[in-house]
Structure formats: structure tokens, C-alpha cells
Scaffold this active site. Structure first.
Site, PDB file in Angstrom:
ATOM      1  N   HIS A 243      33.563  45.479  30.449  1.00  0.00           N
ATOM      2  CA  HIS A 243      32.616  44.358  30.420  1.00  0.00           C
ATOM      3  C   HIS A 243      32.262  44.042  28.983  1.00  0.00           C
ATOM      4  CE1 HIS A 243      29.093  41.872  31.342  1.00  0.00           C
ATOM      5  NE2 HIS A 243      29.684  41.701  32.506  1.00  0.00           N
ATOM      6  N   GLU A 298      33.038  43.483  39.862  1.00  0.00           N
ATOM      7  CA  GLU A 298      34.129  42.981  40.694  1.00  0.00           C
ATOM      8  C   GLU A 298      34.753  44.047  41.595  1.00  0.00           C
ATOM      9  OE1 GLU A 298      33.772  40.009  40.686  1.00  0.00           O
ATOM     10  OE2 GLU A 298      34.775  38.895  39.109  1.00  0.00           O
TER      11      GLU A 298
HETATM   12  N1  ACO Z   1      41.776  47.681  31.646  1.00  0.00           N
HETATM   13  C1  ACO Z   1      42.494  48.120  30.574  1.00  0.00           C
HETATM   14  N2  ACO Z   1      42.122  47.956  29.307  1.00  0.00           N
HETATM   15  C2  ACO Z   1      40.949  47.350  29.082  1.00  0.00           C
HETATM   16  C3  ACO Z   1      40.127  46.878  30.141  1.00  0.00           C
HETATM   17  C4  ACO Z   1      40.591  47.078  31.448  1.00  0.00           C
HETATM   18  N3  ACO Z   1      39.879  46.650  32.510  1.00  0.00           N
HETATM   19  N4  ACO Z   1      39.027  46.307  29.613  1.00  0.00           N
HETATM   20  C5  ACO Z   1      39.141  46.380  28.292  1.00  0.00           C
HETATM   21  N5  ACO Z   1      40.318  47.005  27.969  1.00  0.00           N
HETATM   22  C6  ACO Z   1      40.801  47.293  26.632  1.00  0.00           C
HETATM   23  C7  ACO Z   1      41.078  46.003  25.876  1.00  0.00           C
HETATM   24  O1  ACO Z   1      42.403  45.541  26.126  1.00  0.00           O
HETATM   25  C8  ACO Z   1      40.855  46.427  24.458  1.00  0.00           C
HETATM   26  O2  ACO Z   1      42.013  47.117  24.035  1.00  0.00           O
HETATM   27  P1  ACO Z   1      42.707  46.810  22.601  1.00  0.00           P
HETATM   28  O3  ACO Z   1      41.635  47.131  21.615  1.00  0.00           O
HETATM   29  O4  ACO Z   1      43.868  47.727  22.611  1.00  0.00           O
HETATM   30  O5  ACO Z   1      43.045  45.347  22.642  1.00  0.00           O
HETATM   31  C9  ACO Z   1      39.755  47.468  24.560  1.00  0.00           C
HETATM   32  O6  ACO Z   1      39.767  47.934  25.910  1.00  0.00           O
HETATM   33  C10 ACO Z   1      38.385  46.932  24.266  1.00  0.00           C
HETATM   34  O7  ACO Z   1      38.176  45.764  25.050  1.00  0.00           O
HETATM   35  P2  ACO Z   1      36.749  45.095  25.104  1.00  0.00           P
HETATM   36  O8  ACO Z   1      36.383  44.586  23.752  1.00  0.00           O
HETATM   37  O9  ACO Z   1      35.829  46.026  25.784  1.00  0.00           O
HETATM   38  O10 ACO Z   1      37.012  43.880  26.085  1.00  0.00           O
HETATM   39  P3  ACO Z   1      36.349  42.452  26.090  1.00  0.00           P
HETATM   40  O11 ACO Z   1      34.882  42.542  25.874  1.00  0.00           O
HETATM   41  O12 ACO Z   1      37.113  41.539  25.215  1.00  0.00           O
HETATM   42  O13 ACO Z   1      36.677  42.027  27.573  1.00  0.00           O
HETATM   43  C11 ACO Z   1      36.679  42.056  29.900  1.00  0.00           C
HETATM   44  C12 ACO Z   1      35.835  42.286  28.648  1.00  0.00           C
HETATM   45  C13 ACO Z   1      37.364  40.687  29.819  1.00  0.00           C
HETATM   46  C14 ACO Z   1      35.789  42.070  31.128  1.00  0.00           C
HETATM   47  C15 ACO Z   1      37.745  43.196  29.987  1.00  0.00           C
HETATM   48  O14 ACO Z   1      37.096  44.433  30.096  1.00  0.00           O
HETATM   49  C16 ACO Z   1      38.719  42.980  31.128  1.00  0.00           C
HETATM   50  O15 ACO Z   1      39.699  42.248  30.959  1.00  0.00           O
HETATM   51  N6  ACO Z   1      38.463  43.604  32.324  1.00  0.00           N
HETATM   52  C17 ACO Z   1      39.334  43.404  33.458  1.00  0.00           C
HETATM   53  C18 ACO Z   1      39.007  42.069  34.146  1.00  0.00           C
HETATM   54  C19 ACO Z   1      37.702  42.119  34.901  1.00  0.00           C
HETATM   55  O16 ACO Z   1      37.381  43.068  35.588  1.00  0.00           O
HETATM   56  N7  ACO Z   1      36.941  41.026  34.757  1.00  0.00           N
HETATM   57  C20 ACO Z   1      35.620  40.871  35.405  1.00  0.00           C
HETATM   58  C21 ACO Z   1      34.526  41.067  34.419  1.00  0.00           C
HETATM   59  S1  ACO Z   1      32.914  40.955  35.209  1.00  0.00           S
HETATM   60  C22 ACO Z   1      32.664  39.297  35.339  1.00  0.00           C
HETATM   61  O17 ACO Z   1      33.037  38.525  34.497  1.00  0.00           O
HETATM   62  C23 ACO Z   1      32.003  38.768  36.519  1.00  0.00           C
END
Ligand code: ACO
Length: 355
Positions: A243, A298
Site C-alpha cells: 500500500h 483487496e
Molecule cells: N507484490 C510484489 N511486490 C510489491 C508489491 C506486491 N504486492 N507491492 C509493492 N511491491 C514492490 C514494488 O514493486 C517495489 O519494488 P522495487 O523497488 O523493486 O520496484 C517495492 O515493493 C516498493 O513498492 P512500494 O513503493 O511500496 O509500492 P507503491 O507505493 O508504489 O505501490 C501498490 C503501492 C500499487 C498498492 C503496490 O503495493 C501494488 O502494486 N500492490 C498490488 C496491487 C494491489 O493490491 N492494489 C490494491 C491497493 S489498495 C487500493 O488501492 C484500494
């Protein structure tokens, strides 16, 4: 420059507070766990909209007006084309509504959510849409418009718990989009259409359908670690985890897990999901030791909506049916703020040569 805007504060709001460090969500002064366990959709509409419309009636009359509006907008279903996915059907249906800043428009938008969502699901299955019953609660009528049968109290209550849990959540991507559009004075319908357009992306509200795809693909508990490692090795994101704001577990995950557990017959599915959840969290902690990635809303959304019989392709539209309360209230708040949202960019392209 802050491309994800995470360090930008762009609004003051009385609607909700997302405390990402402590995993707390407060809606208008109330903890989300309490609202989720006790409120119906109509109560949440009243709570979220109060103070933003001078003509807001009490909850009972608001419920009656939502019921009447469901019947009114049902007449528009026949104007919508076949072949649209559920979100596009709802968005196209909303686009047929009047576009102004009134309570009537907010009520129509909220009432139309279940009407167009249920109609889209039925039409995709080759079934005729079912007309609303204005005397039922919005959640009970939603499920009745899907199946033709008035649902049990447990199912209607579970849908209420879901819609209330997601009714607002700070300045998330879709709410920000809605506020930007509202700041131009385009109208509540335009703001809601902006909201749903942002919501449909898999990084925001499009995740719960793919959560079920993941559970299906894993199939058996003993496959979990292998499947997760392979997905992470391919650079895939695991849906339902991580998140932008929460550094700890999303409090909505537990509110919804409790709501699923209250439904009869879900014990086995919840146990399987818990097993996958803990395997994912372990693998994410190993891959990203510096960045705490936890379960988001989710994951248990997927289980709850599945348990009450909603098809996964409709999950994002159902999310919009709850979040439309927040979008419309934020839109009104932005209109009261009175300031056009207009940030700036840094130009990195070629510059004209000066003679
Ligand atoms: N699975 C695998 N890797 C992940 C996930 C995940 N669910 N979430 C974050 N990461 C990774 C990113 O790819 C990033 O890696 P990198 O540095 O190698 O590129 C690292 O963890 C840090 O990411 P964050 O900065 O925490 O992610 P960001 O804040 O940009 O994105 C998001 C948040 C979009 C929700 C992300 O966690 C994600 O894509 N989750 C999966 C989709 C999801 O569940 N969405 C619903 C969110 S809740 C809502 O909106 C209602």
C-alpha cells in the site's frame, strides 16, 4: 518534483483520516472497524454526506430516496449497449445522469451503482435485468437484482459491511481524480466518472478479481511457496498486498475478514486464504527487508464478494458502489474549498534556439 505525490498535501478534509504508521482508518470521527460491523449503506451515506448538502434528510428518508432513485435510473439500463465490461457499463450508465452539484445527483449516482452493476452482470450472462425493489435496503436490493431472490440477512449484512468499509479513504488516486474534476466545477457525475476511471486500474481498485485468480492458480496450500517465488522472480506484483500509505496491516483487511467469517460456510475458504496470506507475507518480507509490505483491503474483499455470489469481473464496479459516497462528498468539499487544482510540471524537452 514528486511523481507519485506521496509527500504532497493537496486537501484538508473532515471526511477520513488514514494513519499509515499505526494502521488506523477513521471516517468522520469513527474507527472503521466499528462502522463496518454496525452500519448499513444508508447510514454510511448519511454520515459521509452530512454537512455537505443543506437539504440532507434523516437516514430513513434518505433510504427511501435511494430506493426511488434506483427505480428511476433502471429506465436507463435499456439505453446501454451490449458488450461492455461491468465497470464500463456502470461508467456509461452514470454518464447518462444529470451532471450538477445537487443532493439529487449524489443520490442518483449512489442508487445507480447497484442497478447498473447488477444489470451488466445479468446481461453478460444472457439474462434480463431485474427491476429494483424500492422497499428493500440498497444492499438487499443489490443482491436481489442479481439473482431475483431476496437475500438472507447475513448476505445483505456482509455486503453492507463491505460497502461501508470502502466508502472513503483519504486522498487515494480515484478520490484525488474526483476532486480535480470537481475543482473545475464540472459536476458530481463528472467527478464520479473520473473516480471510477482511476479506480479500475489493477494497482488501485482492480486488484480483488486477480486475488481470486491467484488463489485459483495456487490451488493447493502446498503449492503456495513455489507459486509465489515464481511470480516474484518474474517481477510480478502479488495482488492484495502492499500500500502507498500503510506501513502496517490495512485495518480494512481485518474488518472484512471478520465480515467474511460471520458468513456461514466460509471457514475452509478463509483458512486457505490465511495460509496463502501468511506465505505471501513471508516471501515479501524476505524480498523487501527494508520495505514492509502487508495485506491490503483487496485480499479479503475478494473472499467476501465471492462468498456472497458476486462474480470476480464485477468486483471493481462493486467497489465503486461504495466509494461513490466518498467521491461525491470529497467533490462537494473541494467545491466549498473553491480552488481550481492546477499543479505545475518541469519541462525537460527541447528548447527553441534563440537567434
Ligand atoms: N507484490 C510484489 N511486490 C510489491 C508489491 C506486491 N504486492 N507491492 C509493492 N511491491 C514492490 C514494488 O514493486 C517495489 O519494488 P522495487 O523497488 O523493486 O520496484 C517495492 O515493493 C516498493 O513498492 P512500494 O513503493 O511500496 O509500492 P507503491 O507505493 O508504489 O505501490 C501498490 C503501492 C500499487 C498498492 C503496490 O503495493 C501494488 O502494486 N500492490 C498490488 C496491487 C494491489 O493490491 N492494489 C490494491 C491497493 S489498495 C487500493 O488501492 C484500494
Amino acid at each position: 518534483m514528486d511523481s507519485g505525490l506521496e509527500n504532497v498535501v493537496a486537501a484538508e478534509t473532515v471526511l477520513s483520516d488514514v494513519d499509515g504508521q499505526n494502521g488506523r482508518l477513521v471516517i468522520r470521527g469513527w474507527p472503521i472497524e466499528m462502522l463496518s460491523a454496525s452500519m448499513a449503506f444508508e447510514d454510511a451515506a448519511h454520515l459521509v454526506w452530512q454537512g455537505f448538502f443543506d437539504d440532507l434528510p434523516d437516514v430513513r428518508e434518505l433510504g427511501a430516496r435511494l430506493g426511488a432513485a434506483r427505480r428511476e435510473v433502471f429506465g436507463l439500463v435499456s439505453e446501454l449497449p451490449d458488450g461492455l465490461d461491468v465497470v464500463s457499463f456502470l461508467r456509461a450508465g452514470w454518464a447518462l445522469l444529470p451532471d450538477d452539484e445537487s443532493l439529487d445527483t449524489a443520490i442518483r449516482l449512489a442508487a445507480a451503482g447497484p442497478v447498473f452493476t447488477a444489470a451488466a452482470i445479468r446481461r453478460a450472462a444472457g439474462d434480463a435485468p431485474i427491476a429494483p425493489d424500492a422497499d428493500l435496503s440498497q444492499s438487499a436490493d443489490f443482491l436481489r437484482m442479481l439473482t431475483g431472490v431476496v437475500p438472507g440477512q447475513a448476505e445483505a449484512r456482509a455486503l453492507d459491511a463491505y460497502l461501508v468499509t470502502v466508502c472513503d479513504h483519504g486522498l487515494n488516486a480515484s478520490t484525488f481524480a474526483a476532486r480535480v474534476v470537481a475543482s473545475t466545477r464540472a459536476g458530481l457525475t463528472s467527478a464520479a466518472i473520473a473516480g471510477i476511471s482511476a479506480l479500475k486500474g489493477p494497482l488501485h481498485g482492480g486488484a480483488p478479481g486477480p486475488v481470486l485468480d491467484m488463489l485459483d492458480a495456487i490451488g493447493e496450500p502446498e503449492n503456495a511457496e513455489r507459486w509465489i517465488d515464481s511470480a516474484l522472480a518474474k517481477g510480478e506484483r502479488l495482488m492484495g498486498f502492499g500500500h502507498r500509505v500503510y506501513r502496517v496491516r490495512d485495518p480494512r483487511a481485518d474488518a472484512l475478514k471478520a465480515a467474511v467469517a460471520r458468513l456461514p460456510g466460509t471457514t475452509g475458504r478463509v483458512a486457505f486464504a490465511e495460509h496463502i496470506e501468511s506465505a505471501v507475507l513471508g516471501r515479501l518480507a524476505r524480498k523487501y527487508p527494508q520495505r514492509r509490505l502487508e495485506t491490503n483491503v483487496e485480499f479479503y474483499t475478494a473472499l467476501l464478494l465471492e462468498a456472497i455470489g458476486l462474480p470476480r469481473e464485477a468486483f471493481t464496479a462493486v467497489f465503486a458502489c461504495g466509494r461513490v459516497l466518498g467521491w461525491t462528498a470529497h467533490a462537494r468539499e473541494q467545491i466549498e474549498e473553491g480552488r481550481l487544482v492546477r499543479p505545475r510540471s518541469v519541462y525537460k524537452g527541447p528548447v527553441p534556439e534563440m537567434a
